[in-house]
Design a protein around this motif. Structure first.
Motif, PDB file in Angstrom:
ATOM      1  N   THR A   1      42.983  22.469-144.571  1.00 41.78           N
ATOM      2  CA  THR A   1      43.068  21.161-143.656  1.00 41.78           C
ATOM      3  C   THR A   1      43.288  19.968-144.684  1.00 41.78           C
ATOM      4  N   LYS A   2      43.435  18.816-143.968  1.00 45.50           N
ATOM      5  CA  LYS A   2      43.691  17.496-144.499  1.00 45.50           C
ATOM      6  C   LYS A   2      42.448  17.237-145.465  1.00 45.50           C
ATOM      7  N   GLU A   3      41.318  17.526-144.704  1.00 46.00           N
ATOM      8  CA  GLU A   3      40.085  16.918-145.549  1.00 46.00           C
ATOM      9  C   GLU A   3      39.952  18.048-146.924  1.00 46.00           C
ATOM     10  N   GLU A   4      40.109  19.161-146.573  1.00 39.11           N
ATOM     11  CA  GLU A   4      40.050  20.274-147.740  1.00 39.11           C
ATOM     12  C   GLU A   4      41.054  19.917-148.808  1.00 39.11           C
ATOM     13  N   PHE A   5      42.431  19.780-148.304  1.00 38.56           N
ATOM     14  CA  PHE A   5      43.202  19.280-149.437  1.00 38.56           C
ATOM     15  C   PHE A   5      42.852  17.944-150.457  1.00 38.56           C
ATOM     16  N   HIS A   6      42.333  17.021-149.460  1.00 45.37           N
ATOM     17  CA  HIS A   6      41.818  16.025-150.152  1.00 45.37           C
ATOM     18  C   HIS A   6      40.709  16.186-151.300  1.00 45.37           C
ATOM     19  N   LEU A   7      39.816  16.896-150.819  1.00 49.07           N
ATOM     20  CA  LEU A   7      38.742  17.311-151.708  1.00 49.07           C
ATOM     21  C   LEU A   7      39.476  18.244-152.988  1.00 49.07           C
ATOM     22  N   LEU A   8      40.115  18.893-152.792  1.00 50.49           N
ATOM     23  CA  LEU A   8      40.697  19.754-153.845  1.00 50.49           C
ATOM     24  C   LEU A   8      41.756  18.865-154.842  1.00 50.49           C
ATOM     25  N   ILE A   9      42.301  17.899-154.395  1.00 54.03           N
ATOM     26  CA  ILE A   9      43.163  17.157-155.372  1.00 54.03           C
ATOM     27  C   ILE A   9      42.152  16.040-155.987  1.00 54.03           C
ATOM     28  N   LYS A  10      41.209  15.503-155.483  1.00 53.40           N
ATOM     29  CA  LYS A  10      40.246  14.527-155.688  1.00 53.40           C
ATOM     30  C   LYS A  10      39.192  14.987-156.816  1.00 53.40           C
ATOM     31  N   ASP A  11      38.690  16.223-156.524  1.00 54.03           N
ATOM     32  CA  ASP A  11      37.303  16.704-157.171  1.00 54.03           C
ATOM     33  C   ASP A  11      37.411  17.714-158.190  1.00 54.03           C
ATOM     34  N   ILE A  12      38.854  18.217-158.415  1.00 57.93           N
ATOM     35  CA  ILE A  12      38.896  19.474-159.122  1.00 57.93           C
ATOM     36  C   ILE A  12      38.594  19.131-160.779  1.00 57.93           C
ATOM     37  N   SER A  13      37.818  20.237-161.095  1.00 61.73           N
ATOM     38  CA  SER A  13      37.254  19.818-162.583  1.00 61.73           C
ATOM     39  C   SER A  13      38.422  20.587-163.600  1.00 61.73           C
ATOM     40  N   ASP A  14      38.454  20.334-164.872  1.00 63.74           N
ATOM     41  CA  ASP A  14      39.134  20.918-165.613  1.00 63.74           C
ATOM     42  C   ASP A  14      39.304  22.627-165.417  1.00 63.74           C
ATOM     43  N   ALA A  15      38.016  22.926-165.492  1.00 66.02           N
ATOM     44  CA  ALA A  15      37.921  24.522-165.557  1.00 66.02           C
ATOM     45  C   ALA A  15      38.460  25.139-164.222  1.00 66.02           C
ATOM     46  N   ASP A  16      38.090  24.088-162.989  1.00 64.47           N
ATOM     47  CA  ASP A  16      38.495  24.770-162.053  1.00 64.47           C
ATOM     48  C   ASP A  16      40.230  24.844-161.904  1.00 64.47           C
ATOM     49  N   LEU A  17      40.894  23.663-162.577  1.00 68.93           N
ATOM     50  CA  LEU A  17      42.017  23.589-162.468  1.00 68.93           C
ATOM     51  C   LEU A  17      42.959  24.631-163.290  1.00 68.93           C
ATOM     52  N   LEU A  18      42.152  25.224-164.206  1.00 70.39           N
ATOM     53  CA  LEU A  18      42.788  26.021-164.978  1.00 70.39           C
ATOM     54  C   LEU A  18      42.668  27.543-164.084  1.00 70.39           C
ATOM     55  N   TYR A  19      41.607  27.645-163.471  1.00 75.88           N
ATOM     56  CA  TYR A  19      41.658  28.900-162.367  1.00 75.88           C
ATOM     57  C   TYR A  19      42.556  28.709-161.318  1.00 75.88           C
ATOM     58  N   LEU A  20      42.766  27.492-160.835  1.00 76.95           N
ATOM     59  CA  LEU A  20      43.875  27.282-160.001  1.00 76.95           C
ATOM     60  C   LEU A  20      45.511  27.654-160.443  1.00 76.95           C
ATOM     61  N   ARG A  21      45.628  27.018-161.564  1.00 76.28           N
ATOM     62  CA  ARG A  21      46.786  27.538-162.319  1.00 76.28           C
ATOM     63  C   ARG A  21      47.133  28.838-162.544  1.00 76.28           C
ATOM     64  N   GLU A  22      46.009  29.442-162.874  1.00 76.75           N
ATOM     65  CA  GLU A  22      46.008  31.040-162.997  1.00 76.75           C
ATOM     66  C   GLU A  22      46.494  31.701-161.703  1.00 76.75           C
ATOM     67  N   ARG A  23      45.581  31.279-160.767  1.00 78.99           N
ATOM     68  CA  ARG A  23      46.177  32.032-159.308  1.00 78.99           C
ATOM     69  C   ARG A  23      47.651  31.470-158.846  1.00 78.99           C
ATOM     70  N   ALA A  24      47.916  30.564-159.265  1.00 83.56           N
ATOM     71  CA  ALA A  24      49.434  30.069-159.015  1.00 83.56           C
ATOM     72  C   ALA A  24      50.358  31.032-159.707  1.00 83.56           C
ATOM     73  N   CYS A  25      49.948  31.217-160.863  1.00 81.51           N
ATOM     74  CA  CYS A  25      50.857  31.979-161.843  1.00 81.51           C
ATOM     75  C   CYS A  25      50.808  33.289-161.336  1.00 81.51           C
ATOM     76  N   ILE A  26      49.804  33.833-160.931  1.00 80.18           N
ATOM     77  CA  ILE A  26      49.820  35.289-160.580  1.00 80.18           C
ATOM     78  C   ILE A  26      50.615  35.286-159.209  1.00 80.18           C
ATOM     79  N   ALA A  27      50.408  34.245-158.231  1.00 82.74           N
ATOM     80  CA  ALA A  27      51.239  34.220-156.983  1.00 82.74           C
ATOM     81  C   ALA A  27      52.743  34.293-157.225  1.00 82.74           C
TER      82      ALA A  27
END
Ligand code: SAH
Length: 350
Positions: free
Chosen positions: A18-44
């Motif tokens: 949702t709009k709110e969830e995207f907002h939270l993800l972009i605004k609040d993501i920590s460096d560690a979580d960003l690494l995890y997100l990038r890894e999931r994107a790479c796997i996809a």
């Protein structure tokens, strides 16, 4: 933050938030979580494309432009630009060089230059298709009428890149002159889709006045449009534009958005752009390691490279086409990827 991890997992499973969830993800993501997100994107990305990276040969054939976009180095009001136009012969020569280097997609990009009439472009497409029937032709020449787009398509053009730049009207107006409108830009994208092109939209990350809300709106627009390609790269100031003193978009934010887009549109063709390589020496590699799967080395003649200066400190402006191609191949190999020379059409995911 467990909450952010949940959002990443939801995005991976549903390809949407949702709009709110995207907002939270972009605004609040920590460096560690960003690494995890990038890894999931790479796997996809690996799931659909394995370790293959597509190459597109970019031919920047004119730097004349009738538009005056505030961010762009080749805007009409920049009188310091040495303007150039490539002839049909020059362009065919670039394609020949590219073909022998393994390129099977040519991207014809330029300013909006009325010297190249529709008849000219149609003739050019036909000649390219005639000589290289196994190659895809991508156009990136701005906003045209429905009829012009249709004619180019019928002549053999396969794809069209037209970044929407920002989906938000207010933001759009802050970075463009009043003659340009987001309504028309978006309409062009819908028209291109209807005609049957593989379509690419996209934005600059960190363009002046861009907010997190704007980025969320961009994601919702991209989901709605569901383009075959998404071009995103950092905004980089050009010293002879009204935005000369603005800050560049960040590497972190660009990688974040690349990863979100990969998980939102898993089959999308997503370039690690030259702009990304220009803000960090390993920017393109990091882009690939965030879910990107396309690179677009330059095939323009070295004599004009420096003149197609959309932003300052653009990389590879002194290199021959072959140097760029082999340099990129080496870079990809070093991070475990392979350059692939097929056309690389978009394939729907079932
Ligand atoms: N005339 C064509 C091609 C424009 S150049 C068109 O209208 O589509 C291709 C892209 O370069 C633009 O869509 C824009 O997103 C990007 N660009 C322009 N100036 C830039 C800058 N200063 N920093 C980063 N990217 C820029």
């Amino acid at each position: 933050m467990a909450k952010v991890i949940k959002l990443i997992e939801k995005l991976e499973a549903d390809h949407f938030l949702t709009k709110e969830e995207f907002h939270l993800l972009i605004k609040d993501i920590s460096d560690a979580d960003l690494l995890y997100l990038r890894e999931r994107a790479c796997i996809a990305s690996r799931k659909y494309f394995s370790n293959k990276i597509y190459i597109r040969g970019l031919i920047e054939f004119t730097n004349y432009c009738k538009n005056d976009c505030f961010y762009c180095g080749i805007r009409r009001s920049n009188h310091n630009v040495l303007r150039y136009r490539l002839s049909k012969e020059d362009i065919l020569q670039c394609a020949q060089t590219g073909y022998s280097l393994g390129f099977r997609t040519f991207v014809l990009q330029g300013g909006e230059d009325s010297y190249y009439t529709d008849d000219y472009i149609v003739d050019l497409i036909k000649s390219l298709k005639d000589q290289y029937p196994d190659c895809a032709i991508t156009l990136s020449i701005g906003e045209k009428s429905y009829d012009s787009y249709r004619r180019f398509f019928e002549a053999g053009a396969d794809r069209y890149l037209l970044r929407h730049e920002t989906a938000n009207e207010e933001h759009y107006q802050k970075i463009h002159p009043p003659q340009l409108s987001i309504q028309n830009r978006k309409q062009c994208l819908w028209n291109l889709k209807e005609i049957g092109y593989q379509v690419g939209a996209g934005i600059m990350i960190g363009s002046p006045y861009q907010t997190v809300e704007n980025l969320v709106e961009d994601l919702l627009f991209l989901k709605d449009l569901s383009p075959h390609m998404v071009g995103i790269g950092p905004f980089i100031p050009h010293h002879q534009t009204p935005f000369a003193k603005e800050a560049s978009g960040s590497l972190r934010q660009t990688l974040l958005l690349l990863s979100i887009i990969r998980l939102m549109l898993p089959g999308v063709l997503l370039p690690a752009t030259t702009a990304l390589g220009s803000i960090h020496p390993e920017g393109r590699e990091m882009g690939i390691l965030s879910g990107a799967n396309v690179v677009m080395p330059n095939l323009s003649p070295t004599s004009v490279r420096k003149k197609y200066e959309l932003y300052d400190n653009k990389i590879c402006t002194g290199d021959e086409a072959a140097e760029c191609r082999y340099c990129l191949e080496g870079r990809l190999n070093r991070i475990g990827y392979q350059l692939t020379v097929d056309r690389g059409d978009h394939k729907p995911i079932i």
